[in-house]
Design a protein around this motif. Sequence first.
Motif, PDB file in Angstrom:
ATOM      1  N   TYR A  94       8.947  -7.038  -1.015  1.00 34.12           N
ATOM      2  CA  TYR A  94       9.573  -6.424  -2.196  1.00 34.12           C
ATOM      3  C   TYR A  94      10.713  -7.305  -2.708  1.00 34.12           C
ATOM      4  N   ARG A  95      11.522  -7.800  -1.778  1.00 36.45           N
ATOM      5  CA  ARG A  95      12.719  -8.544  -2.146  1.00 36.45           C
ATOM      6  C   ARG A  95      12.391  -9.964  -2.614  1.00 36.45           C
ATOM      7  N   GLU A  96      11.575 -10.692  -1.832  1.00 36.13           N
ATOM      8  CA  GLU A  96      11.383 -12.115  -2.092  1.00 36.13           C
ATOM      9  C   GLU A  96      10.234 -12.422  -3.045  1.00 36.13           C
ATOM     10  N   VAL A  97       9.221 -11.569  -3.074  1.00 39.88           N
ATOM     11  CA  VAL A  97       8.065 -11.836  -3.935  1.00 39.88           C
ATOM     12  C   VAL A  97       8.108 -11.007  -5.219  1.00 39.88           C
ATOM     13  N   LEU A  98       8.406  -9.722  -5.079  1.00 36.47           N
ATOM     14  CA  LEU A  98       8.421  -8.851  -6.249  1.00 36.47           C
ATOM     15  C   LEU A  98       9.775  -8.837  -6.947  1.00 36.47           C
ATOM     16  N   GLY A  99      10.809  -9.363  -6.287  1.00 40.21           N
ATOM     17  CA  GLY A  99      12.127  -9.402  -6.888  1.00 40.21           C
ATOM     18  C   GLY A  99      12.745  -8.030  -7.062  1.00 40.21           C
ATOM     19  N   LYS A 100      12.409  -7.097  -6.185  1.00 39.86           N
ATOM     20  CA  LYS A 100      12.905  -5.729  -6.275  1.00 39.86           C
ATOM     21  C   LYS A 100      14.255  -5.591  -5.561  1.00 39.86           C
ATOM     22  N   GLU A 101      15.099  -4.719  -6.122  1.00 37.18           N
ATOM     23  CA  GLU A 101      16.353  -4.399  -5.464  1.00 37.18           C
ATOM     24  C   GLU A 101      16.096  -3.369  -4.369  1.00 37.18           C
ATOM     25  N   GLU A 102      17.072  -3.209  -3.477  1.00 37.40           N
ATOM     26  CA  GLU A 102      16.894  -2.298  -2.344  1.00 37.40           C
ATOM     27  C   GLU A 102      16.637  -0.866  -2.794  1.00 37.40           C
ATOM     28  N   ASP A 103      17.282  -0.440  -3.897  1.00 36.48           N
ATOM     29  CA  ASP A 103      17.100   0.933  -4.345  1.00 36.48           C
ATOM     30  C   ASP A 103      15.757   1.145  -5.045  1.00 36.48           C
ATOM     31  N   GLU A 104      14.987   0.058  -5.248  1.00 36.17           N
ATOM     32  CA  GLU A 104      13.655   0.162  -5.839  1.00 36.17           C
ATOM     33  C   GLU A 104      12.558   0.217  -4.781  1.00 36.17           C
ATOM     34  N   TYR A 105      12.955   0.046  -3.536  1.00 37.15           N
ATOM     35  CA  TYR A 105      11.987   0.052  -2.433  1.00 37.15           C
ATOM     36  C   TYR A 105      11.418   1.455  -2.229  1.00 37.15           C
ATOM     37  N   VAL A 106      10.115   1.551  -2.055  1.00 31.60           N
ATOM     38  CA  VAL A 106       9.439   2.819  -1.822  1.00 31.60           C
ATOM     39  C   VAL A 106       8.742   2.770  -0.462  1.00 31.60           C
ATOM     40  N   ARG A 107       9.024   3.741   0.368  1.00 32.27           N
ATOM     41  CA  ARG A 107       8.415   3.779   1.697  1.00 32.27           C
ATOM     42  C   ARG A 107       6.981   4.276   1.600  1.00 32.27           C
ATOM     43  N   THR A 161       0.812  -1.217   0.000  1.00 31.29           N
ATOM     44  CA  THR A 161       0.000   0.000   0.000  1.00 31.29           C
ATOM     45  C   THR A 161       0.849   1.272   0.000  1.00 31.29           C
ATOM     46  N   LYS A 162       0.335   2.298  -0.660  1.00 29.61           N
ATOM     47  CA  LYS A 162       1.032   3.582  -0.696  1.00 29.61           C
ATOM     48  C   LYS A 162       0.820   4.374   0.586  1.00 29.61           C
ATOM     49  N   ALA A 163      -0.297   4.125   1.285  1.00 25.15           N
ATOM     50  CA  ALA A 163      -0.580   4.836   2.543  1.00 25.15           C
ATOM     51  C   ALA A 163      -1.118   3.851   3.566  1.00 25.15           C
ATOM     52  N   LEU A 164      -0.641   3.968   4.799  1.00 29.24           N
ATOM     53  CA  LEU A 164      -1.054   3.094   5.896  1.00 29.24           C
ATOM     54  C   LEU A 164      -1.597   3.956   7.030  1.00 29.24           C
ATOM     55  N   HIS A 165      -2.803   3.621   7.502  1.00 33.76           N
ATOM     56  CA  HIS A 165      -3.433   4.345   8.604  1.00 33.76           C
ATOM     57  C   HIS A 165      -3.387   3.498   9.864  1.00 33.76           C
ATOM     58  N   LEU A 166      -2.949   4.099  10.974  1.00 34.46           N
ATOM     59  CA  LEU A 166      -2.868   3.417  12.260  1.00 34.46           C
ATOM     60  C   LEU A 166      -3.590   4.237  13.312  1.00 34.46           C
ATOM     61  N   ILE A 167      -4.260   3.565  14.243  1.00 39.85           N
ATOM     62  CA  ILE A 167      -4.798   4.241  15.430  1.00 39.85           C
ATOM     63  C   ILE A 167      -4.387   3.406  16.625  1.00 39.85           C
ATOM     64  N   CYS A 168      -3.477   3.955  17.437  1.00 43.15           N
ATOM     65  CA  CYS A 168      -2.888   3.166  18.516  1.00 43.15           C
ATOM     66  C   CYS A 168      -2.064   4.069  19.425  1.00 43.15           C
ATOM     67  N   SER A 169      -1.501   3.478  20.455  1.00 40.87           N
ATOM     68  CA  SER A 169      -0.645   4.206  21.383  1.00 40.87           C
ATOM     69  C   SER A 169       0.712   4.473  20.730  1.00 40.87           C
ATOM     70  N   PRO A 170       1.510   5.386  21.289  1.00 41.89           N
ATOM     71  CA  PRO A 170       2.833   5.653  20.714  1.00 41.89           C
ATOM     72  C   PRO A 170       3.718   4.415  20.614  1.00 41.89           C
ATOM     73  N   LEU A 171       3.819   3.655  21.676  1.00 40.63           N
ATOM     74  CA  LEU A 171       4.699   2.486  21.650  1.00 40.63           C
ATOM     75  C   LEU A 171       4.210   1.437  20.667  1.00 40.63           C
ATOM     76  N   ARG A 172       2.903   1.242  20.622  1.00 41.09           N
ATOM     77  CA  ARG A 172       2.369   0.264  19.664  1.00 41.09           C
ATOM     78  C   ARG A 172       2.573   0.756  18.229  1.00 41.09           C
ATOM     79  N   CYS A 173       2.493   2.052  18.013  1.00 36.62           N
ATOM     80  CA  CYS A 173       2.752   2.601  16.684  1.00 36.62           C
ATOM     81  C   CYS A 173       4.177   2.274  16.251  1.00 36.62           C
TER      82      CYS A 173
END
Length: 465
Positions: free
Chosen positions: A204-217, A177-189
Amino acid sequence: MAPPPPPDPDPTDDVAVVGDGDEAGDDTQEGDEDVLETWNEISPDQEMDFVTLGMFIIDETHHPPSLSLPPSLNIPGGAGTYSLLGARLFSPPPSLSATTSMILDCGSDFPPSAGAQIKTWQTSTIFRHDKARLTTRGWNGYDNPLDHSHRSFRYLTPKRRLTTGDLASLSPVLLTTKALHLICSPLRCQELVRGFLAARKKYYREVLGKEEDEYVRPVVVWEPVPDLCTPGELLNCTNTLPLVDVCSPNHAELAGFLGGSGVVDDGTGEVDAQAVEKGCEQLLASMPLQSYTLVVRAGEKGAYIARNGGRKRAGGGGSGKKRKKTVGHRGGLTAETDMEELFRGLVMMEGEDEGVVAREEIEVDEGVERWLPAYWTGEEGKGKVKDATGGGNTFLGGLGVALARGKGIEEAVGWGAVAASFAIEQVGMPELKGQGEEETWNGERVEERLKKYMERVGLPGEGGK
């Protein structure tokens, strides 16, 4: 009416929940009567824009005394459901609606009508049925004499909180996912974000076969859980900011971290705008070395955006040079922090001479300080707003999907304001009618309402694409 006590309280858990689906067991195949848990899967090729780890809850809502209304029972709700709604409002079917998702836990008592309603949204929601438990239910009510907009919440049945492991085991494509929503305490976050990022990189690495520089946060939108917005959690909160892109408490939750109430001390319950601004300034001042974004939801007063100036977070582009890892603490400053080493680690580039600051390599964010109004305000707003339950969660769903699609923070807040306006016009979910360009919610096209709002506040923007 006083709320009933919660069963088995857990102070580290989410205070809001999400989930809904079909009648319990309707996905069970013939001959599988002994299988207690079943779910549907998402295609591994599905593109994902927005996923929430909030839960589903069936609400029992007790309205403010001023409305003189009887309680509303068996209402589909919860932070996950409402945040999914916010993202879905800007995602017409079939292609965009399928980019939004959540996991909806359905117990043995799950009402078929709730599942049928959510299915009309045509999202990529996973309905997980478990005959061995009850659907999560909760009590919502207004019992704060100093803040009439403040809602209290209590669980009526045990909850099942969601984890990164649920995403990975039920439909791993959710990890993209491009965006992740969380509702939780600071430590759990902190725990959830680190676990999610690790699982995402592995996928990304094992299923999509992407290199580290292709990873998108992904964009991470964090909604602090109300019960743990306290002065004792302030340090944990500041240490969580480096892990998220947007932290969005409401005015009372922000004040709670700083030991205040968030409302004017005159008995009216009015939001204290000055306290909101000062609270953001205090919180961001504790994190001076990088740019962080707070979006404080303040009911009918709207939302306050506060982003401090500082180094921008690293994006997907850049020169390709790697910075030295910062030595020491990554979150809020402590008495043990080696300030000299900390600053040196932030500004030095690999291969550069000692003592040389790479000024041209440091992109500085000038920051933002701005109030944006709620969609429904003034006398017109009083006539339109029926129930504020879920308004903040829906706001963050709209904001999150806007950021996922490349919108700036101010425009994203505009999406959030419009999304919330649909959620609070009735008890429960807004009414969906039509298909495609003819789709309406509560009789109005989302794009038209967004255009009106953007023109009113002087922002660009046109619809949910």
